[in-house]
Each structure stands twice: as C-alpha cells, then as structure tokens.
Design a protein around this motif. Sequence first.
Motif, mmCIF file in Angstrom:
data_model
loop_
_atom_site.group_PDB
_atom_site.id
_atom_site.type_symbol
_atom_site.label_atom_id
_atom_site.label_comp_id
_atom_site.label_asym_id
_atom_site.label_seq_id
_atom_site.Cartn_x
_atom_site.Cartn_y
_atom_site.Cartn_z
ATOM 1 N N LEU A 196 0.829 -1.217 0.000
ATOM 2 C CA LEU A 196 0.000 0.000 0.000
ATOM 3 C C LEU A 196 0.860 1.263 0.000
ATOM 4 C CD1 LEU A 196 -2.939 -1.016 2.354
ATOM 5 C CD2 LEU A 196 -2.946 -0.805 -0.142
ATOM 6 N N ALA A 197 2.015 1.205 0.636
ATOM 7 C CA ALA A 197 2.932 2.351 0.585
ATOM 8 C C ALA A 197 3.387 2.594 -0.855
ATOM 9 C CB ALA A 197 4.132 2.113 1.497
ATOM 10 N N LEU A 226 0.510 4.131 -2.757
ATOM 11 C CA LEU A 226 0.453 5.559 -2.426
ATOM 12 C C LEU A 226 1.529 6.330 -3.201
ATOM 13 C CD1 LEU A 226 -0.754 7.847 -0.689
ATOM 14 C CD2 LEU A 226 0.916 7.225 1.070
ATOM 15 N N TYR A 227 2.717 5.774 -3.265
ATOM 16 C CA TYR A 227 3.800 6.389 -4.032
ATOM 17 C C TYR A 227 3.431 6.515 -5.504
ATOM 18 C CZ TYR A 227 8.362 6.973 -6.249
ATOM 19 O OH TYR A 227 9.398 7.414 -7.025
ATOM 20 N N LEU A 276 0.548 6.949 -6.741
ATOM 21 C CA LEU A 276 -0.401 8.065 -6.881
ATOM 22 C C LEU A 276 0.335 9.404 -6.782
ATOM 23 C CD1 LEU A 276 -3.323 6.633 -4.766
ATOM 24 C CD2 LEU A 276 -3.168 6.756 -7.257
ATOM 25 N N TYR A 277 1.380 9.461 -5.973
ATOM 26 C CA TYR A 277 2.181 10.654 -5.859
ATOM 27 C C TYR A 277 2.931 10.918 -7.176
ATOM 28 C CZ TYR A 277 5.879 13.838 -4.410
ATOM 29 O OH TYR A 277 6.727 14.893 -4.319
#
Length: 93
Positions: free
Chosen positions: A81-82, A85-86, A88-89
Amino acid sequence: MIWVEPAIVVVKTLILLLGSGITYIAFRAYRNTGAPSLKALGVGFGIVTFGTLLGGIAHQLLAVSLEMGILINSALVAVGLAIVLYSLYLERG
C-alpha cells in the motif's frame, strides 16, 4: 468454529484472484503507456497479493501459527500500500 479456517482459505483465494487481475491490468497499462506510476501501481498490488499468498501458505503448509501468518500478510500489505500511495504521488508530479 470449524468453519473459520476454510472461510479464510476461500477469502484469501478471492483476494489472490482479484489482486492478480489488478496487477496484470496495471502492468499491461504500463506496457502500453510507459507511465512510471502504472509500473509502481502494479508492483504495489503485486506485493499486496503476494503478502496474502505468502501468509496463507506459511500458515497452511509450513505450520506457522495463524498469528504469524497474519503478521506476514499485514507487513507485506503495508509495504504494498505504501508503494500504491507512491504511485499516486508520481502521477501528481
């Protein structure tokens, strides 16, 4: 509660199938576009899916305790999930 372990196997199998599908589609989209965010998305979902598989295999086949199987699964889900998230960044940049 003899139904709990078979239910876990069914749900983990469903997660494996869905996660594999998402990973495949993300990598296919990456191949078509070359977007680094889609590659990271595929890697993230791949790790989440692998965590589910590894946690289940550790418990069912390697005689690891249910708690340790859950810990393995949870750690890999957190890493995956990290990475999602990355990804999406990356899209924002």
